[in-house]
Design a protein around this motif. Structure first.
Motif, PDB file in Angstrom:
ATOM      1  N   ASP A  79       0.870  -1.173   0.000  1.00 37.61           N
ATOM      2  CA  ASP A  79       0.000   0.000   0.000  1.00 37.61           C
ATOM      3  C   ASP A  79       0.909   1.227   0.000  1.00 37.61           C
ATOM      4  OD1 ASP A  79      -2.297  -1.507   0.093  1.00 37.61           O
ATOM      5  OD2 ASP A  79      -2.713  -1.133   2.200  1.00 37.61           O
ATOM      6  N   ILE A  80       0.671   2.152  -0.931  1.00 43.88           N
ATOM      7  CA  ILE A  80       1.534   3.313  -1.107  1.00 43.88           C
ATOM      8  C   ILE A  80       0.687   4.570  -1.009  1.00 43.88           C
ATOM      9  CG2 ILE A  80       3.086   4.487  -2.708  1.00 43.88           C
ATOM     10  CD1 ILE A  80       3.534   1.555  -3.891  1.00 43.88           C
ATOM     11  N   ASP A  81       0.959   5.408   0.009  1.00 43.85           N
ATOM     12  CA  ASP A  81       0.247   6.675   0.184  1.00 43.85           C
ATOM     13  C   ASP A  81       0.637   7.649  -0.913  1.00 43.85           C
ATOM     14  OD1 ASP A  81      -1.099   5.996   2.525  1.00 43.85           O
ATOM     15  OD2 ASP A  81       0.419   6.868   3.839  1.00 43.85           O
ATOM     16  N   VAL A  82      -0.361   8.332  -1.477  1.00 42.65           N
ATOM     17  CA  VAL A  82      -0.115   9.373  -2.479  1.00 42.65           C
ATOM     18  C   VAL A  82      -0.993  10.579  -2.178  1.00 42.65           C
ATOM     19  CG1 VAL A  82       0.558   7.716  -4.282  1.00 42.65           C
ATOM     20  CG2 VAL A  82      -1.820   8.441  -4.124  1.00 42.65           C
ATOM     21  N   GLU A  83      -0.537  11.745  -2.557  1.00 41.21           N
ATOM     22  CA  GLU A  83      -1.300  12.974  -2.332  1.00 41.21           C
ATOM     23  C   GLU A  83      -2.442  13.123  -3.328  1.00 41.21           C
ATOM     24  OE1 GLU A  83      -0.981  15.068   0.255  1.00 41.21           O
ATOM     25  OE2 GLU A  83       0.523  13.667   1.013  1.00 41.21           O
ATOM     26  N   ASP A  84      -2.223  12.746  -4.575  1.00 34.62           N
ATOM     27  CA  ASP A  84      -3.204  12.930  -5.646  1.00 34.62           C
ATOM     28  C   ASP A  84      -3.343  11.611  -6.410  1.00 34.62           C
ATOM     29  OD1 ASP A  84      -4.371  13.456  -8.194  1.00 34.62           O
ATOM     30  OD2 ASP A  84      -3.671  15.537  -8.149  1.00 34.62           O
ATOM     31  N   THR A 104     -13.195   3.783  -3.580  1.00 34.84           N
ATOM     32  CA  THR A 104     -13.124   5.103  -2.973  1.00 34.84           C
ATOM     33  C   THR A 104     -11.908   5.141  -2.056  1.00 34.84           C
ATOM     34  OG1 THR A 104     -15.518   5.267  -3.030  1.00 34.84           O
ATOM     35  CG2 THR A 104     -14.358   6.777  -1.552  1.00 34.84           C
ATOM     36  N   GLY A 105     -10.979   6.029  -2.350  1.00 40.94           N
ATOM     37  CA  GLY A 105      -9.809   6.183  -1.503  1.00 40.94           C
ATOM     38  C   GLY A 105      -8.600   5.377  -1.909  1.00 40.94           C
ATOM     39  N   TRP A 106      -8.740   4.384  -2.800  1.00 48.17           N
ATOM     40  CA  TRP A 106      -7.569   3.634  -3.250  1.00 48.17           C
ATOM     41  C   TRP A 106      -7.806   3.029  -4.624  1.00 48.17           C
ATOM     42  CZ3 TRP A 106     -10.867   1.322   0.300  1.00 48.17           C
ATOM     43  CH2 TRP A 106     -11.327   0.049  -0.015  1.00 48.17           C
ATOM     44  N   ARG A 107      -6.683   2.637  -5.265  1.00 53.85           N
ATOM     45  CA  ARG A 107      -6.734   1.996  -6.582  1.00 53.85           C
ATOM     46  C   ARG A 107      -5.747   0.836  -6.597  1.00 53.85           C
ATOM     47  NH1 ARG A 107      -7.117   7.703  -9.763  1.00 53.85           N
ATOM     48  NH2 ARG A 107      -9.031   8.294  -8.711  1.00 53.85           N
ATOM     49  N   VAL A 108      -6.152  -0.266  -7.205  1.00 54.34           N
ATOM     50  CA  VAL A 108      -5.334  -1.475  -7.251  1.00 54.34           C
ATOM     51  C   VAL A 108      -4.677  -1.579  -8.624  1.00 54.34           C
ATOM     52  CG1 VAL A 108      -5.312  -3.989  -7.017  1.00 54.34           C
ATOM     53  CG2 VAL A 108      -6.926  -2.615  -5.651  1.00 54.34           C
ATOM     54  N   PHE A 109      -3.373  -1.826  -8.627  1.00 52.84           N
ATOM     55  CA  PHE A 109      -2.586  -1.970  -9.849  1.00 52.84           C
ATOM     56  C   PHE A 109      -1.783  -3.261  -9.778  1.00 52.84           C
ATOM     57  CE2 PHE A 109      -3.235   2.478  -9.121  1.00 52.84           C
ATOM     58  CZ  PHE A 109      -3.460   3.021 -10.377  1.00 52.84           C
ATOM     59  N   LEU A 110      -1.289  -3.692 -10.920  1.00 52.34           N
ATOM     60  CA  LEU A 110      -0.289  -4.752 -10.989  1.00 52.34           C
ATOM     61  C   LEU A 110       0.995  -4.134 -11.495  1.00 52.34           C
ATOM     62  CD1 LEU A 110      -2.312  -7.659 -12.652  1.00 52.34           C
ATOM     63  CD2 LEU A 110      -1.997  -7.177 -10.208  1.00 52.34           C
ATOM     64  N   ASP A 111       2.128  -4.477 -10.858  1.00 53.31           N
ATOM     65  CA  ASP A 111       3.415  -4.002 -11.362  1.00 53.31           C
ATOM     66  C   ASP A 111       3.761  -4.789 -12.630  1.00 53.31           C
ATOM     67  OD1 ASP A 111       4.722  -6.453 -10.718  1.00 53.31           O
ATOM     68  OD2 ASP A 111       5.498  -5.677  -8.825  1.00 53.31           O
ATOM     69  N   PRO A 112       4.851  -4.461 -13.321  1.00 50.89           N
ATOM     70  CA  PRO A 112       5.169  -5.161 -14.568  1.00 50.89           C
ATOM     71  C   PRO A 112       5.362  -6.670 -14.432  1.00 50.89           C
ATOM     72  CG  PRO A 112       6.341  -3.085 -14.510  1.00 50.89           C
ATOM     73  CD  PRO A 112       5.710  -3.285 -13.134  1.00 50.89           C
ATOM     74  N   ALA A 113       5.615  -7.171 -13.216  1.00 48.67           N
ATOM     75  CA  ALA A 113       5.754  -8.623 -13.008  1.00 48.67           C
ATOM     76  C   ALA A 113       4.471  -9.244 -12.488  1.00 48.67           C
ATOM     77  CB  ALA A 113       6.896  -8.907 -12.032  1.00 48.67           C
ATOM     78  N   GLY A 114       3.397  -8.444 -12.326  1.00 50.20           N
ATOM     79  CA  GLY A 114       2.110  -8.980 -11.914  1.00 50.20           C
ATOM     80  C   GLY A 114       1.813  -8.913 -10.431  1.00 50.20           C
ATOM     81  N   HIS A 115       2.706  -8.314  -9.609  1.00 50.98           N
ATOM     82  CA  HIS A 115       2.434  -8.173  -8.179  1.00 50.98           C
ATOM     83  C   HIS A 115       1.435  -7.050  -7.951  1.00 50.98           C
ATOM     84  CE1 HIS A 115       6.724  -9.545  -8.303  1.00 50.98           C
ATOM     85  NE2 HIS A 115       6.205 -10.485  -7.548  1.00 50.98           N
ATOM     86  N   PRO A 116       0.405  -7.279  -7.154  1.00 55.02           N
ATOM     87  CA  PRO A 116      -0.547  -6.200  -6.867  1.00 55.02           C
ATOM     88  C   PRO A 116       0.048  -5.173  -5.907  1.00 55.02           C
ATOM     89  CG  PRO A 116      -1.200  -8.206  -5.731  1.00 55.02           C
ATOM     90  CD  PRO A 116       0.012  -8.548  -6.541  1.00 55.02           C
ATOM     91  N   PHE A 117      -0.335  -3.919  -6.111  1.00 53.04           N
ATOM     92  CA  PHE A 117      -0.045  -2.864  -5.159  1.00 53.04           C
ATOM     93  C   PHE A 117      -1.174  -1.854  -5.224  1.00 53.04           C
ATOM     94  CE2 PHE A 117       1.900  -1.260  -9.038  1.00 53.04           C
ATOM     95  CZ  PHE A 117       1.670   0.112  -9.020  1.00 53.04           C
ATOM     96  N   CYS A 118      -1.374  -1.115  -4.136  1.00 50.18           N
ATOM     97  CA  CYS A 118      -2.467  -0.140  -4.072  1.00 50.18           C
ATOM     98  C   CYS A 118      -1.903   1.252  -3.886  1.00 50.18           C
ATOM     99  CB  CYS A 118      -3.390  -0.439  -2.880  1.00 50.18           C
ATOM    100  SG  CYS A 118      -4.234  -2.015  -3.000  1.00 50.18           S
ATOM    101  N   LEU A 119      -2.457   2.194  -4.619  1.00 50.24           N
ATOM    102  CA  LEU A 119      -2.224   3.605  -4.342  1.00 50.24           C
ATOM    103  C   LEU A 119      -3.383   4.031  -3.443  1.00 50.24           C
ATOM    104  CD1 LEU A 119      -1.186   5.061  -7.818  1.00 50.24           C
ATOM    105  CD2 LEU A 119       0.277   4.202  -5.979  1.00 50.24           C
ATOM    106  N   VAL A 120      -3.036   4.640  -2.305  1.00 43.67           N
ATOM    107  CA  VAL A 120      -4.012   4.999  -1.291  1.00 43.67           C
ATOM    108  C   VAL A 120      -3.949   6.496  -1.078  1.00 43.67           C
ATOM    109  CG1 VAL A 120      -4.733   4.606   1.089  1.00 43.67           C
ATOM    110  CG2 VAL A 120      -3.640   2.752  -0.186  1.00 43.67           C
ATOM    111  N   ALA A 121      -5.113   7.159  -1.053  1.00 45.58           N
ATOM    112  CA  ALA A 121      -5.151   8.593  -0.805  1.00 45.58           C
ATOM    113  C   ALA A 121      -4.614   8.865   0.597  1.00 45.58           C
ATOM    114  CB  ALA A 121      -6.569   9.120  -0.950  1.00 45.58           C
ATOM    115  N   ALA A 122      -3.556   9.685   0.677  1.00 43.42           N
ATOM    116  CA  ALA A 122      -2.955  10.010   1.969  1.00 43.42           C
ATOM    117  C   ALA A 122      -3.945  10.798   2.815  1.00 43.42           C
ATOM    118  CB  ALA A 122      -1.670  10.799   1.763  1.00 43.42           C
ATOM    119  N   THR A 123      -3.975  10.491   4.092  1.00 45.74           N
ATOM    120  CA  THR A 123      -4.838  11.230   5.021  1.00 45.74           C
ATOM    121  C   THR A 123      -3.966  12.013   5.972  1.00 45.74           C
ATOM    122  OG1 THR A 123      -4.918   9.340   6.513  1.00 45.74           O
ATOM    123  CG2 THR A 123      -6.699   9.548   4.915  1.00 45.74           C
ATOM    124  N   GLY A 124      -4.372  13.247   6.181  1.00 47.08           N
ATOM    125  CA  GLY A 124      -3.669  14.089   7.143  1.00 47.08           C
ATOM    126  C   GLY A 124      -2.361  14.470   6.705  1.00 47.08           C
TER     127      GLY A 124
END
Length: 124
Positions: A79-84, A104-124
């Motif tokens: 899970d990776i916090d992002v501002e935008d 709402t608040g996050w998006r799920v992606f696959l990296d180029p090797a197929g591992h899932p990761f999430c971009l999460v809207a940073a809070t505070g």
């Protein structure tokens, strides 16, 4: 405490390429010399800001997880916090990630090797 986390290792086909993907995503230095391991075509690393090390290990018969298929579990994800979220999505897609799901608040992606990761809207 029993021990200290050395690094997180992800299996893949092409370690150096995946290391560069995560360095572009998180910042950091690819394949910085480190006495704890050797660097070659089988092993690559990213020392990210803050001290964490991600390592990438070549596996000949690597098969990526199938998110969200429980028959082929993801085993873990980042899970990776992002501002935008929109701006971050555009950047990871340009790096070669694949969008799999939006919530709402996050998006799920696959990296180029197929591992899932999430971009999460940073809070505070």
């Amino acid at each position: 405490m029993i021990g200290k986390l050395q690094c997180v290792v992800l299996d893949c086909h092409y370690p150096r390429g995946l290391a560069h993907f995560y360095a572009a995503l998180l910042g950091g230095e690819v394949d910085r010399p480190d006495p704890r391991w050797s660097l070659d075509d089988e092993w690559s690393t990213v020392h990210v800001p803050g001290g964490m090390v991600l390592a990438f290990q070549r596996v000949e018969d690597y098969r990526p997880p199938m998110w969200p298929d429980p028959a082929h579990p993801q085993q873990f994800h980042l899970d990776i916090d992002v501002e935008d979220l929109d701006a971050a999505e555009a950047r990871v897609l340009a790096l070669g990630a694949e969008l799999k799901d939006t919530e709402t608040g996050w998006r799920v992606f696959l990296d180029p090797a197929g591992h899932p990761f999430c971009l999460v809207a940073a809070t505070g």
